[in-house]
Enzyme design. Structure first.
Site, PDB file in Angstrom:
ATOM      1  N   SER A 414       0.868  -1.180   0.000  1.00 48.02           N
ATOM      2  CA  SER A 414       0.000   0.000   0.000  1.00 48.02           C
ATOM      3  C   SER A 414       0.899   1.222   0.000  1.00 48.02           C
ATOM      4  O   SER A 414       1.757   1.359   0.870  1.00 48.02           O
ATOM      5  CB  SER A 414      -0.899   0.023   1.232  1.00 48.02           C
ATOM      6  OG  SER A 414      -1.534   1.272   1.336  1.00 48.02           O
ATOM      7  N   ARG A 415       0.728   2.095  -0.991  1.00 48.84           N
ATOM      8  CA  ARG A 415       1.624   3.254  -1.109  1.00 48.84           C
ATOM      9  C   ARG A 415       1.208   4.392  -0.180  1.00 48.84           C
ATOM     10  O   ARG A 415       1.850   5.430  -0.169  1.00 48.84           O
ATOM     11  CB  ARG A 415       1.687   3.720  -2.572  1.00 48.84           C
ATOM     12  CG  ARG A 415       2.285   2.631  -3.456  1.00 48.84           C
ATOM     13  CD  ARG A 415       2.608   3.078  -4.859  1.00 48.84           C
ATOM     14  NE  ARG A 415       3.142   1.950  -5.607  1.00 48.84           N
ATOM     15  CZ  ARG A 415       2.439   1.188  -6.436  1.00 48.84           C
ATOM     16  NH1 ARG A 415       1.169   1.459  -6.645  1.00 48.84           N
ATOM     17  NH2 ARG A 415       2.999   0.188  -7.060  1.00 48.84           N
TER      18      ARG A 415
END
Length: 551
Positions: A414-415
């Site tokens: 997840s960025r």
């Protein structure tokens, strides 16, 4: 005829009323009477005034064309020289009106996709331009309903009472209208909320082979929003089914209804039997419905947060490829048209967290992509991976081994990361991803029969317990505080000497303990949302529970 004879048949004027004739004295005439007619001038005046008021100098002009060719959800129309790209067109077919949309503007003809059955449309039928773009009904009237790609109900319920519509395909809000993602979107799944956190306004891809639990992960996320419904943080959920079997969609709706999630959910279904244009447009329709709720935050209304699940975009890309090939657009890689990237980018760009000046609403997108034999480097998967802000990768081998959800933490990411977590989760799950990835490598090494040193053996033991702890049943999302307590017990070593098959029972009983005897400590965590300064209290509580746990 003699003059005298003619005069004898002419009626005689009566003396009392000159100009009125006495027909009684006419030879051979019938008994006729002339009645006086009264004309009311005020009635004539009112009629004239009414006509003047209703008189309009504007002429209603609509451009008209004719169908040249029709079939497979596509029509070619001649004569619409001024039609615009994306304009809605009206086909007068044998079975009534069918709507279409101009897709190809060619020198002589217009390529049109049909949003309806092409069975009643024949060569030579009339087509009218409308000057409008495609719109769908929006609003709270759609909550709890199953609709098609045009927003028409297909669940056998009453007609929709929606009063507003929104354009299906619009330009996404610009950078200035947005703000960074900071609020967590709780999935209720320990493996996701701890290692791959998703925030409100994020686009997180769910990718994997068929039958690996992609839809189940997204449905858990929808069911998990139930605890927020009716509060300021309420989330409307929209599940868009593209190219699914109708029986599968019905099963999903039943699962959501049983969990009480249909109260805040809209299901947009464009099944496998629907024409390709309907499958192509369904995700955009679902997003238009979501934008209504997102933007109502600007007016101070709630709910203003939306979760959109697109199940799945692989099938939308296939439907778009079919349309493009039928419209004779040049094929590219894997026979997809050159603008297939734009197909998905313009859809997912509409997911955003709006700035506070715009109400602070959000759309969180969960696109699903199906891979073939785990090939994430194929055309459509790489496109969507590059568009989204991270991906949850579900692995068939893990699924078959009984690890469910079958999330591969090595390539899932997840960025947004810790920005989408509460402090307590950030404190205990910081190294969890790396520890689990290292455990998977160590496990593969240990299978070779190599003797391990005590440190590696401890790491292997801890990793096995954590992998077991992160297993979770379907449609049973967990509260984020309960997740924190479970993972705290695991990462602090309280499970190291618990038998693998008893880990689930240990977790269940631990959470019961924190709702009963240890509830005071749990309430502190609920209030602070952080273990800071309280870690010793929680360790003591876990030790107290373990000492008295029968196992």
């Amino acid at each position: 005829m003699r003059n005298g004879s003619a005069r004898s048949r002419r009626p005689q004027e009566t003396g009392s009323n000159p100009g009125a004739y006495d027909f009684h004295n006419c030879a051979g005439s019938r008994r006729l009477a002339r009645l006086p007619v009264k004309i009311k001038s005020d009635e004539i005046t009112s009629v004239i005034k009414q006509e003047i008021e209703q008189f309009a100098t504007e002429l209603s002009i609509s451009e008209v064309g004719q169908v040249v060719e029709v079939g497979d959800g596509i029509a070619r129309v001649y004569g619409l020289s001024n039609v615009m790209a994306g304009e809605l067109l009206e086909f007068q077919g044998q079975h009534g009106t069918v709507m279409g949309q101009a897709m190809n503007l060619e020198s002589d003809t217009v390529g049109v996709v049909l949003y309806g059955s092409s069975v009643g449309i024949r060569e030579g039928d009339t087509v009218r331009s409308t000057g409008r773009l495609l719109e769908v009904p929006v609003g709270e009237a759609l909550l709890g309903r199953v609709v098609n790609a045009l927003g028409q109900p297909i669940d056998g319920g009453p007609a929709l009472a929606a009063t507003e519509t929104r354009k299906v395909d619009i330009v996404a809000p610009g950078i200035a209208a947005r703000q960074p993602v900071t609020e967590p979107m709780q999935f209720g799944i320990k493996a996701v909320d701890s290692m791959i956190p998703v925030g409100r306004g994020q686009r997180e891809l769910v990718i994997g082979d068929r039958k690996t639990g992609k839809t189940a992960v997204c449905l858990d996320a929808i069911i998990s929003q139930k605890e927020f419904w009716g509060t300021e943080d309420a989330v409307v959920c929209i599940y868009v089914a593209v190219g699914q079997k109708e029986s599968t969609v019905a099963s999903v709706v039943d699962s959501l209804r049983e969990a009480g999630a249909m109260d805040y959910t809209i299901v947009v279904s464009s099944g496998a039997s629907d024409p390709a244009p309907m499958q192509y447009v369904a995700p955009y329709s679902g997003t238009a419905m979501a934008e209504h709720f997102m933007w109502q935050g600007k007016e101070g209304k709630t709910p203003k947060h939306v979760l959109c699940v697109y199940d799945d975009l692989s099938k939308q890309a296939v439907a778009y490829r079919e349309l493009s090939l039928l419209l004779r657009r040049p094929p590219g890689r894997e026979a997809y048209p050159g603008d297939v990237f734009y197909l998905h980018s313009r859809l997912l760009e509409r997911a955003t967290k709006l700035s506070d000046e715009n109400g602070g609403g959000s759309i969180t997108s969960l696109p699903i992509i199906e891979t073939q034999e785990g090939d994430v480097s194929a055309y459509i998967p790489t496109n969507v991976i590059s568009i989204t802000d991270g991906q949850i990768y579900l692995q068939p081998e893990l699924f078959a081994a009984g690890i469910r959800p079958a999330i591969n933490v090595g390539i899932s990411v997840s960025r947004v990361g810790g920005n989408a977590q509460i402090k307590a989760m950030k404190e205990i799950a910081g190294s969890l991803r790396l520890d689990l990835a290292a455990f998977r490598e160590l496990e593969a090494f240990a299978q070779l029969g190599t003797e391990l040193d005590p440190s590696s053996q401890r790491q292997l033991t801890r990793g096995q317990r954590m992998a077991e702890l992160l297993k979770q049943g379907q449609f049973v999302p967990m509260n984020v505080i309960d997740q924190c307590l479970s993972i705290f017990a695991g990462t602090r070593g309280f499970l190291d000497d618990v038998d693998l098959e008893k880990v689930a029972a240990f977790e269940t009983d631990l959470l019961e303990y924190f709702r009963g005897k240890g509830s005071a400590v749990r309430e502190k965590l609920v209030a602070a949302k952080s273990f800071k300064g309280m870690e010793d209290e929680f360790k003591a509580a876990c030790a107290d529970f373990k000492a008295n746990w029968a196992g």
